[in-house]
Write a protein that holds these residues in place. Structure first.
Motif, mmCIF file in Angstrom:
data_model
loop_
_atom_site.group_PDB
_atom_site.id
_atom_site.type_symbol
_atom_site.label_atom_id
_atom_site.label_comp_id
_atom_site.label_asym_id
_atom_site.label_seq_id
_atom_site.Cartn_x
_atom_site.Cartn_y
_atom_site.Cartn_z
ATOM 1 N N MET A 96 0.834 -1.209 0.000
ATOM 2 C CA MET A 96 0.000 0.000 0.000
ATOM 3 C C MET A 96 0.867 1.257 0.000
ATOM 4 S SD MET A 96 -3.050 -0.891 -0.399
ATOM 5 C CE MET A 96 -4.143 0.409 0.123
ATOM 6 N N THR A 97 2.003 1.205 0.691
ATOM 7 C CA THR A 97 2.925 2.341 0.678
ATOM 8 C C THR A 97 3.430 2.588 -0.744
ATOM 9 O OG1 THR A 97 3.572 1.907 2.956
ATOM 10 C CG2 THR A 97 5.075 3.244 1.646
ATOM 11 N N GLU A 98 3.774 1.518 -1.452
ATOM 12 C CA GLU A 98 4.208 1.639 -2.844
ATOM 13 C C GLU A 98 3.088 2.177 -3.730
ATOM 14 O OE1 GLU A 98 5.746 -2.088 -4.202
ATOM 15 O OE2 GLU A 98 7.278 -2.151 -2.635
ATOM 16 N N LEU A 99 1.863 1.737 -3.484
ATOM 17 C CA LEU A 99 0.712 2.223 -4.253
ATOM 18 C C LEU A 99 0.541 3.724 -4.063
ATOM 19 C CD1 LEU A 99 -1.875 1.632 -5.961
ATOM 20 C CD2 LEU A 99 -3.055 1.330 -3.778
ATOM 21 N N ILE A 100 0.646 4.190 -2.831
ATOM 22 C CA ILE A 100 0.505 5.617 -2.547
ATOM 23 C C ILE A 100 1.614 6.404 -3.236
ATOM 24 C CG2 ILE A 100 0.649 7.365 -0.724
ATOM 25 C CD1 ILE A 100 -0.695 5.229 1.106
ATOM 26 N N GLN A 101 2.833 5.904 -3.158
ATOM 27 C CA GLN A 101 3.963 6.598 -3.790
ATOM 28 C C GLN A 101 3.771 6.696 -5.298
ATOM 29 O OE1 GLN A 101 7.278 4.309 -2.367
ATOM 30 N NE2 GLN A 101 7.369 5.420 -0.425
ATOM 31 N N GLU A 102 3.307 5.622 -5.900
ATOM 32 C CA GLU A 102 3.073 5.652 -7.348
ATOM 33 C C GLU A 102 1.924 6.591 -7.702
ATOM 34 O OE1 GLU A 102 2.353 2.645 -11.105
ATOM 35 O OE2 GLU A 102 3.014 1.826 -9.192
ATOM 36 N N ALA A 103 0.883 6.594 -6.893
ATOM 37 C CA ALA A 103 -0.269 7.477 -7.150
ATOM 38 C C ALA A 103 0.139 8.945 -7.034
ATOM 39 C CB ALA A 103 -1.402 7.161 -6.184
ATOM 40 N N GLN A 104 1.060 9.254 -6.138
ATOM 41 C CA GLN A 104 1.506 10.633 -5.962
ATOM 42 C C GLN A 104 2.246 11.161 -7.184
ATOM 43 O OE1 GLN A 104 3.738 10.207 -2.312
ATOM 44 N NE2 GLN A 104 2.024 10.932 -1.078
ATOM 45 N N GLN A 105 2.791 10.277 -7.977
ATOM 46 C CA GLN A 105 3.520 10.672 -9.179
ATOM 47 C C GLN A 105 2.589 10.946 -10.356
ATOM 48 O OE1 GLN A 105 6.426 7.622 -9.885
ATOM 49 N NE2 GLN A 105 7.413 7.915 -7.905
ATOM 50 N N ARG A 106 1.325 10.609 -10.192
ATOM 51 C CA ARG A 106 0.362 10.803 -11.275
ATOM 52 C C ARG A 106 -0.406 12.104 -11.049
ATOM 53 N NH1 ARG A 106 -1.396 5.111 -13.500
ATOM 54 N NH2 ARG A 106 0.542 4.015 -13.108
ATOM 55 N N PRO A 107 -0.707 12.819 -12.123
ATOM 56 C CA PRO A 107 -1.257 14.171 -11.984
ATOM 57 C C PRO A 107 -2.731 14.277 -11.615
ATOM 58 C CG PRO A 107 -1.031 13.618 -14.291
ATOM 59 C CD PRO A 107 -0.438 12.476 -13.508
ATOM 60 N N HIS A 108 -3.545 13.286 -11.893
ATOM 61 C CA HIS A 108 -4.987 13.429 -11.720
ATOM 62 C C HIS A 108 -5.527 12.489 -10.654
ATOM 63 C CE1 HIS A 108 -4.967 15.842 -15.305
ATOM 64 N NE2 HIS A 108 -4.351 14.867 -15.947
ATOM 65 N N GLY A 109 -6.710 12.832 -10.153
ATOM 66 C CA GLY A 109 -7.424 11.940 -9.260
ATOM 67 C C GLY A 109 -6.957 11.986 -7.822
ATOM 68 N N GLN A 110 -7.674 11.256 -6.995
ATOM 69 C CA GLN A 110 -7.370 11.157 -5.578
ATOM 70 C C GLN A 110 -7.375 9.691 -5.199
ATOM 71 O OE1 GLN A 110 -10.045 13.407 -3.167
ATOM 72 N NE2 GLN A 110 -10.095 15.111 -4.587
ATOM 73 N N LEU A 111 -6.459 9.328 -4.325
ATOM 74 C CA LEU A 111 -6.418 7.967 -3.838
ATOM 75 C C LEU A 111 -6.294 8.008 -2.327
ATOM 76 C CD1 LEU A 111 -4.894 4.924 -5.371
ATOM 77 C CD2 LEU A 111 -4.249 5.418 -3.025
ATOM 78 N N HIS A 112 -7.224 7.371 -1.648
ATOM 79 C CA HIS A 112 -7.196 7.245 -0.196
ATOM 80 C C HIS A 112 -6.995 5.764 0.087
ATOM 81 C CE1 HIS A 112 -8.157 8.017 4.013
ATOM 82 N NE2 HIS A 112 -8.777 6.853 3.965
ATOM 83 N N ALA A 113 -5.950 5.420 0.804
ATOM 84 C CA ALA A 113 -5.625 4.024 1.057
ATOM 85 C C ALA A 113 -5.917 3.652 2.499
ATOM 86 C CB ALA A 113 -4.152 3.772 0.737
ATOM 87 N N ASP A 114 -6.556 2.511 2.684
ATOM 88 C CA ASP A 114 -6.834 1.965 4.012
ATOM 89 C C ASP A 114 -6.159 0.613 4.149
ATOM 90 O OD1 ASP A 114 -8.362 4.004 5.045
ATOM 91 O OD2 ASP A 114 -10.255 3.147 4.415
ATOM 92 N N LEU A 115 -5.445 0.443 5.242
ATOM 93 C CA LEU A 115 -4.813 -0.833 5.553
ATOM 94 C C LEU A 115 -5.791 -1.608 6.432
ATOM 95 C CD1 LEU A 115 -2.157 -2.392 5.230
ATOM 96 C CD2 LEU A 115 -1.447 -1.410 7.411
ATOM 97 N N VAL A 116 -6.289 -2.717 5.926
ATOM 98 C CA VAL A 116 -7.285 -3.515 6.630
ATOM 99 C C VAL A 116 -6.586 -4.690 7.292
ATOM 100 C CG1 VAL A 116 -9.390 -4.855 6.363
ATOM 101 C CG2 VAL A 116 -9.011 -2.866 4.922
#
Length: 74
Positions: free
Chosen positions: A41-61
């Motif tokens: 999930m940390t890697e997913l957030i880091q990759e999402a931050q490099q993309r210009p559009h949209g929002q991503l909220h990650a939850d660790l279940v």
């Protein structure tokens, strides 16, 4: 596809779920991504931050704890 939808994706730490989360966030949607694996999930957030559009909220279940979760913010 209409932009700006809120989309919940489980299993977003890897495979199809990860790809879908990144693609949909990249198309301008607000994605709520859930998974059990913190490093993924940390890697997913880091990759999402490099993309210009949209929002991503990650939850660790946490397995076995339906209502306990930890928010990882993007």
């Amino acid at each position: 596809m209409t932009q700006g939808k809120r989309i919940l994706i489980t299993g977003a730490g890897s495979g199809f779920g990860r790809g879908a989360a990144l693609r949909l966030a990249g198309r301008g949607h607000h994605v709520i991504a859930a998974a059990e694996n913190r490093p993924q999930m940390t890697e997913l957030i880091q990759e999402a931050q490099q993309r210009p559009h949209g929002q991503l909220h990650a939850d660790l279940v946490r397995p076995g704890h339906q209502f306990q979760r930890e928010a990882l913010h993007h």
